[in-house]
Scaffold this active site. Sequence first.
Site, PDB file in Angstrom:
ATOM      1  N   CYS A   1       0.823  -1.218   0.000  1.00 25.02           N
ATOM      2  CA  CYS A   1       0.000   0.000   0.000  1.00 25.02           C
ATOM      3  C   CYS A   1       0.851   1.259   0.000  1.00 25.02           C
ATOM      4  O   CYS A   1       0.435   2.280  -0.509  1.00 25.02           O
ATOM      5  CB  CYS A   1      -0.908  -0.019   1.197  1.00 25.02           C
ATOM      6  SG  CYS A   1      -0.007  -0.480   2.666  1.00 25.02           S
TER       7      CYS A   1
ATOM      8  N   GLU B   1      -4.355   3.847  -7.572  1.00 25.60           N
ATOM      9  CA  GLU B   1      -3.466   2.816  -7.051  1.00 25.60           C
ATOM     10  C   GLU B   1      -3.482   1.636  -8.026  1.00 25.60           C
ATOM     11  O   GLU B   1      -4.548   1.156  -8.403  1.00 25.60           O
ATOM     12  CB  GLU B   1      -3.970   2.357  -5.684  1.00 25.60           C
ATOM     13  CG  GLU B   1      -3.064   1.348  -5.034  1.00 25.60           C
ATOM     14  CD  GLU B   1      -3.548   0.945  -3.662  1.00 25.60           C
ATOM     15  OE1 GLU B   1      -4.723   0.578  -3.523  1.00 25.60           O
ATOM     16  OE2 GLU B   1      -2.743   0.991  -2.724  1.00 25.60           O
TER      17      GLU B   1
HETATM   18  P1  NAD Z   1      -9.938  -5.805  -0.338  1.00 23.09           P
HETATM   19  O1  NAD Z   1     -10.512  -4.525   0.097  1.00 23.09           O
HETATM   20  O2  NAD Z   1     -10.515  -6.496  -1.486  1.00 23.09           O
HETATM   21  O3  NAD Z   1      -9.974  -6.855   0.861  1.00 23.09           O
HETATM   22  C1  NAD Z   1      -9.397  -6.562   2.118  1.00 23.09           C
HETATM   23  C2  NAD Z   1     -10.175  -7.313   3.163  1.00 23.09           C
HETATM   24  O4  NAD Z   1     -11.463  -6.717   3.282  1.00 23.09           O
HETATM   25  C3  NAD Z   1     -10.402  -8.783   2.812  1.00 23.09           C
HETATM   26  O5  NAD Z   1     -10.330  -9.564   3.985  1.00 23.09           O
HETATM   27  C4  NAD Z   1     -11.810  -8.765   2.254  1.00 23.09           C
HETATM   28  O6  NAD Z   1     -12.465  -9.996   2.363  1.00 23.09           O
HETATM   29  C5  NAD Z   1     -12.459  -7.710   3.127  1.00 23.09           C
HETATM   30  N1  NAD Z   1     -13.654  -7.096   2.551  1.00 23.09           N
HETATM   31  C6  NAD Z   1     -13.922  -6.879   1.243  1.00 23.09           C
HETATM   32  N2  NAD Z   1     -15.158  -6.326   1.124  1.00 23.09           N
HETATM   33  C7  NAD Z   1     -15.654  -6.196   2.376  1.00 23.09           C
HETATM   34  C8  NAD Z   1     -16.887  -5.706   2.908  1.00 23.09           C
HETATM   35  N3  NAD Z   1     -17.866  -5.245   2.122  1.00 23.09           N
HETATM   36  N4  NAD Z   1     -17.049  -5.722   4.235  1.00 23.09           N
HETATM   37  C9  NAD Z   1     -16.092  -6.185   5.049  1.00 23.09           C
HETATM   38  N5  NAD Z   1     -14.911  -6.679   4.612  1.00 23.09           N
HETATM   39  C10 NAD Z   1     -14.700  -6.672   3.289  1.00 23.09           C
HETATM   40  O7  NAD Z   1      -8.393  -5.497  -0.514  1.00 23.09           O
HETATM   41  P2  NAD Z   1      -7.268  -6.464  -1.008  1.00 23.09           P
HETATM   42  O8  NAD Z   1      -7.414  -6.538  -2.498  1.00 23.09           O
HETATM   43  O9  NAD Z   1      -7.259  -7.712  -0.206  1.00 23.09           O
HETATM   44  O10 NAD Z   1      -5.963  -5.639  -0.603  1.00 23.09           O
HETATM   45  C11 NAD Z   1      -5.440  -4.669  -1.415  1.00 23.09           C
HETATM   46  C12 NAD Z   1      -5.794  -3.300  -0.889  1.00 23.09           C
HETATM   47  O11 NAD Z   1      -5.384  -3.180   0.473  1.00 23.09           O
HETATM   48  C13 NAD Z   1      -5.067  -2.216  -1.609  1.00 23.09           C
HETATM   49  O12 NAD Z   1      -5.937  -1.148  -1.897  1.00 23.09           O
HETATM   50  C14 NAD Z   1      -3.999  -1.762  -0.623  1.00 23.09           C
HETATM   51  O13 NAD Z   1      -3.557  -0.454  -0.779  1.00 23.09           O
HETATM   52  C15 NAD Z   1      -4.673  -1.986   0.663  1.00 23.09           C
HETATM   53  N6  NAD Z   1      -3.678  -2.144   1.711  1.00 23.09           N
HETATM   54  C16 NAD Z   1      -3.520  -1.148   2.615  1.00 23.09           C
HETATM   55  C17 NAD Z   1      -2.566  -1.261   3.592  1.00 23.09           C
HETATM   56  C18 NAD Z   1      -2.350  -0.192   4.610  1.00 23.09           C
HETATM   57  O14 NAD Z   1      -1.737  -0.457   5.632  1.00 23.09           O
HETATM   58  N7  NAD Z   1      -2.842   1.000   4.402  1.00 23.09           N
HETATM   59  C19 NAD Z   1      -1.789  -2.403   3.673  1.00 23.09           C
HETATM   60  C20 NAD Z   1      -1.996  -3.397   2.730  1.00 23.09           C
HETATM   61  C21 NAD Z   1      -2.962  -3.257   1.756  1.00 23.09           C
END
Ligand code: NAD
Length: 487
Positions: free
Chosen positions: A291, A391
């Site tokens: 991220c 992103e």
């Molecule tokens: P994602 O949002 O698809 O999923 C992240 C988590 O959220 C998963 O466990 C998913 O099942 C859950 N989720 C998805 N929809 C949801 C909902 N409606 N309600 C509750 N939970 C839900 O993200 P991803 O593709 O797994 O990860 C990539 C993203 O994460 C990127 O945008 C990245 O920038 C971000 N990220 C941020 C950080 C940080 O510390 N800021 C660190 C790592 C990743």
Amino acid sequence: MTTQSSNSDCVDPQTARQFYIDGRWSLPAMPASVTVINPATEAVVAEVACGSEQDVDRAVAAARAAFAGWSVSSPASRAHILGKIHELILERKEILAQAISLEMGAAISFARAMQVPLAAEHVRVARDILSTYRFQTLEGSTAIEREAIGVCGLITPWNWPLYQITAKVAPAIAAGCTVVLKPSELSPLSALLFAQIVHDAGLPPGVFNLVNGSGPEVGGAMAAHPDIDMISITGSNRAGALVAQAAAPTVKRVTQELGGKSPNLLLPDADFAKAVPAGVMSAFRNVGQSCSAPTRMIVPRDRLAQVEALAAATANAIIVGDPQSEETVLGPIANEAQFKRVQVMIDAGLSEGAKLVCGGPGRVAGHEVGFFTRPTVFSEVDPGMRIAQEEIFGPVLCIIAYDSIDEAVTIANDTVYGLGAHVQSQDLQLARAVASRIRSGQVLLNYPAWNPMAPFGGYKRSGNGREYGVHGFEEYLETKAIVGFGV
Ligand code: NAD
């Protein structure tokens, strides 16, 4: 659960079909599963149980029951168990590295050197904080008490699967909270191994609970749950906003670690021969799936040709391939959906007229199977282009030219995100002055070593709240003022 270190047998298939609730493995309320794919081979590697609202209810009830005792346990006893968890992560580091490599494609050398050891660090830090943290302080005659907030719902992504889990679980249980964890459904294997570690470390039943499943169903049920006091999500902005909406009616605390589009400012006096290659490697670390990856390299216009040559030489030398090979630097993108998203963004860069310096669309030559993506560098990127604003979360770097330091700072801040930033200069005073003008939660000067005590989190749409170190720990605490406490 098996602890052998062979790649394909990281997780026992029976365990994968269960959740860890109230100190034991148990079957889901309704049989359903999610398929885990190895992104290097596109082969199915596991079927993992997929939970429902009933499973969340059961896990929350266990966490609530455990909260009464755990929240008043001594910090020393909590530190002792965190110490055991830390030891066990290190003892089982090879199988954890294999599981991470299998579930999201990390090169095995990277999983061993970074994904697992850095995850262990969050546990060590949480343990160490407990030896000095003052849960009660005095403001005149008022006592300020910091108390565990309650039952926490923790939702984590696939890119740094174990690391994101320990960054939440360790400070939460150190603070005296009890937790329900929902890892990413795309990379749930290391989470199953972590649950077994927590069990073997002797954490009391109910303090840590694991429910696998989809975001909308399991994550949504957690966000809306009336008996969860706090929800912490790391993931996309889309999911972060949905979680906040679902959490609003129950007025729970919401911590969001979301996306980023971090700038890397190379000031005119930077050592370009070092700063450019290091910046490329930093942007492409973990296949660009971090991220805070510095994906916008902002450079003086009169150095553009030199920067392009250095960036191309660095990117073209990166070995992309089989994650199990020791010499591989970058494995595949972690899953098919993300691979497709990255391809869309590379196409967008081309159609918007950015200059392709190296890489480009399609899979890496010789890899017809697996989500192997070409390390791609664009130059002459306009700050308004999609590739400069959105992103990408893949190995795609944008080089943007500036004519003055003021303009460089403006470009750096021209984003809805504010998670990370880098500044390169041989003049530390200048680097510090520029850092103070950047709107982001972290600014790294001249590629410093990772500091697990440095608070991490976002300005603007990169999120709310902080993780890591004391700041991350305090997110899991409530504040109580006892007025008239002293004389
Ligand atoms: P994602 O949002 O698809 O999923 C992240 C988590 O959220 C998963 O466990 C998913 O099942 C859950 N989720 C998805 N929809 C949801 C909902 N409606 N309600 C509750 N939970 C839900 O993200 P991803 O593709 O797994 O990860 C990539 C993203 O994460 C990127 O945008 C990245 O920038 C971000 N990220 C941020 C950080 C940080 O510390 N800021 C660190 C790592 C990743």
